[in-house]
Motif scaffolding. Sequence first.
Motif, mmCIF file in Angstrom:
data_model
loop_
_atom_site.group_PDB
_atom_site.id
_atom_site.type_symbol
_atom_site.label_atom_id
_atom_site.label_comp_id
_atom_site.label_asym_id
_atom_site.label_seq_id
_atom_site.Cartn_x
_atom_site.Cartn_y
_atom_site.Cartn_z
ATOM 1 N N ASP A 72 0.871 13.394 -3.106
ATOM 2 C CA ASP A 72 -0.041 12.029 -2.667
ATOM 3 C C ASP A 72 -0.968 12.003 -3.798
ATOM 4 N N THR A 77 -0.799 4.401 -5.627
ATOM 5 C CA THR A 77 -1.594 3.615 -5.067
ATOM 6 C C THR A 77 -2.227 2.573 -5.879
ATOM 7 N N THR A 113 -1.672 16.390 -1.161
ATOM 8 C CA THR A 113 -2.417 15.922 -1.625
ATOM 9 C C THR A 113 -3.150 15.654 -2.993
ATOM 10 N N TYR A 118 -0.690 11.658 7.397
ATOM 11 C CA TYR A 118 0.667 11.826 7.375
ATOM 12 C C TYR A 118 0.736 12.101 8.565
ATOM 13 N N SER A 154 -5.222 1.104 -5.012
ATOM 14 C CA SER A 154 -6.488 0.329 -3.918
ATOM 15 C C SER A 154 -7.198 0.829 -4.326
ATOM 16 N N LYS A 155 -7.396 2.420 -5.381
ATOM 17 C CA LYS A 155 -8.470 2.908 -5.387
ATOM 18 C C LYS A 155 -9.398 2.408 -7.126
ATOM 19 N N ARG A 173 -3.534 -4.689 -0.848
ATOM 20 C CA ARG A 173 -1.852 -3.634 0.087
ATOM 21 C C ARG A 173 -0.698 -3.277 -1.148
ATOM 22 N N GLY A 187 1.232 -1.269 0.121
ATOM 23 C CA GLY A 187 0.258 0.235 -0.062
ATOM 24 C C GLY A 187 1.061 1.233 0.146
ATOM 25 N N SER A 188 0.226 2.070 -0.205
ATOM 26 C CA SER A 188 1.271 3.975 -0.448
ATOM 27 C C SER A 188 1.053 4.176 0.797
ATOM 28 N N ASP A 189 0.350 3.735 2.002
ATOM 29 C CA ASP A 189 0.659 3.498 3.335
ATOM 30 C C ASP A 189 2.034 3.408 3.916
ATOM 31 N N PHE A 228 -6.147 13.149 4.449
ATOM 32 C CA PHE A 228 -5.071 12.309 5.187
ATOM 33 C C PHE A 228 -4.993 11.957 6.444
ATOM 34 N N ALA A 242 -2.904 9.227 -4.952
ATOM 35 C CA ALA A 242 -3.775 8.525 -4.723
ATOM 36 C C ALA A 242 -4.902 7.951 -5.574
ATOM 37 N N TYR A 243 -5.476 9.662 -6.561
ATOM 38 C CA TYR A 243 -6.836 9.809 -7.274
ATOM 39 C C TYR A 243 -6.982 10.174 -8.397
ATOM 40 N N ASN A 298 -7.607 14.454 -0.390
ATOM 41 C CA ASN A 298 -9.000 13.529 0.778
ATOM 42 C C ASN A 298 -8.621 14.314 2.010
HETATM 43 C C1 LIG Z 1 -4.411 10.288 -0.014
HETATM 44 C C2 LIG Z 1 -4.287 8.721 0.048
HETATM 45 N N1 LIG Z 1 -2.960 8.400 0.739
HETATM 46 C C3 LIG Z 1 -2.721 6.822 -0.098
HETATM 47 C C4 LIG Z 1 -3.371 6.437 0.729
HETATM 48 C C5 LIG Z 1 -3.473 5.291 1.527
HETATM 49 O O1 LIG Z 1 -3.789 3.887 -0.080
HETATM 50 P P1 LIG Z 1 -3.284 2.495 0.607
HETATM 51 O O2 LIG Z 1 -4.215 1.499 -0.301
HETATM 52 O O3 LIG Z 1 -2.313 2.370 -0.722
HETATM 53 O O4 LIG Z 1 -2.737 2.592 1.180
HETATM 54 C C6 LIG Z 1 -5.504 6.618 0.986
HETATM 55 C C7 LIG Z 1 -6.174 5.779 1.335
HETATM 56 O O5 LIG Z 1 -7.195 6.224 1.596
HETATM 57 C C8 LIG Z 1 -5.606 7.792 0.548
HETATM 58 O O6 LIG Z 1 -6.329 8.342 0.523
#
Ligand SMILES: Cc1ncc(COP(=O)(O)O)c(C=O)c1O
Length: 385
Positions: free
Chosen positions: A215, A241, A187, A146, A243-244, A252, A117-119, A143, A217-218, A191
């Motif tokens: 970031d 990521t 971001t 951070y 994930s979305k 992950r 995951g990017s987490d 988010f 992610a979207y 988010n």
């Molecule tokens: C802005 C942002 N970064 C990172 C993530 C985490 O993504 P990942 O599922 O790749 O850990 C999210 C998940 O909600 C997110 O909204």
Amino acid sequence: MPSQRYDCQDTRKDQRDVNMSSETGQRRLVRESIEELTPYHPVESPESLAGRLGMPLDMILKLDSNENPYGASISVQEALGAFDRYHFYPDAQAASLRERLAIYCGVRPSAILVGNGSDELIDLTLLSILDPGDEVVIPEPTFGVYRARTELFRGIPMIVPRTAGFDLNMPAMLDAITPRTKAMFLTSPNNPTGNLTPTAEIVQLLETGVLVIVDEAYYEFCGKTVMPLTQEFDNLIVLRTFSKWAGLAGMRVGYGVFPEAIANQIWKVKPPFNVSVAALQAAEASLDDVEYLHLSINRIRNETRRMRRMLGTIEYLQPYPTVANYVLCKVIGVDAHVVHQRLADHGIMIRAYGGPLREYLRFSTGRPEDTNRLLTALQRIGEYD
Ligand SMILES: Cc1ncc(COP(=O)(O)O)c(C=O)c1O
């Protein structure tokens, strides 16, 4: 065997000495800085909500984590079904996926790192760059990870409130930079607010020389990226990521494009086998099927627009513009947490917040039938109040 270890008197005594705080004589089992952290309260799982309501799991409508309601590409299932090397450890360098991602992003494979995951990449970056007391500039609301992870890695989050429309307050961002600033998080889209961070502002912040972590992610939902700037600036990290957009949240797998000097350090701290063979296979299969995924992304984009319009018809909701797969709404005249709770009672999970966003709710985009069910429930809540 553990029982042998516990049977050994000397080891137990050594252990006790290590765990005693010399000042108080009390046992200290964990690091003091960890004890001081605010406990993490995970949101309720759909399984737990289904159990509590006595509702079948597939009746729970999960609109709280910005997941893709159409799921992963069918090629992911085919690839995982055909894969026959689960008994071997994954490639610690994720070389094949990184090569594919290099083409997808238009960068060199050596600039890419893949994470659980990017987490995980947020963690590995902070672990690599922060000395205790270093500052990280974070424009909020954003988010929450951070801030929490900066604290975990003993950095100091420098919170810069966004403007009323959730844009960056550029003068305040620039003012927040001090000699102790190690990085800032941006971001785009943000988010939970759904708005883009303009490239001109990102460039202005990059020009300060501070490490900027963007970031994305979207990204796939809006098509706007600063990835090309990684060729120009050696203080830019772009995180992404699967994930979305690719429907792989449960797998992950995330990735980042890093300046060489930082990538080299992160390789030293990365757990060797951080991404499973299944996740690597699934990510590559997704890249094989980008065309299909774009069809689902288009459906989500259209549905986001429709959902936003429909949320605007609910008298106690004021939806914000968005270019992502979720809509943030201000809740007026009703307690946002009551709305959240009532929807949960109907088996509908959305995101509520504390702090400055206490009066806001975030709705992830589902399928059209999901939006309809959500709207019916929101109307009922309005009538009830
Ligand atoms: C802005 C942002 N970064 C990172 C993530 C985490 O993504 P990942 O599922 O790749 O850990 C999210 C998940 O909600 C997110 O909204």
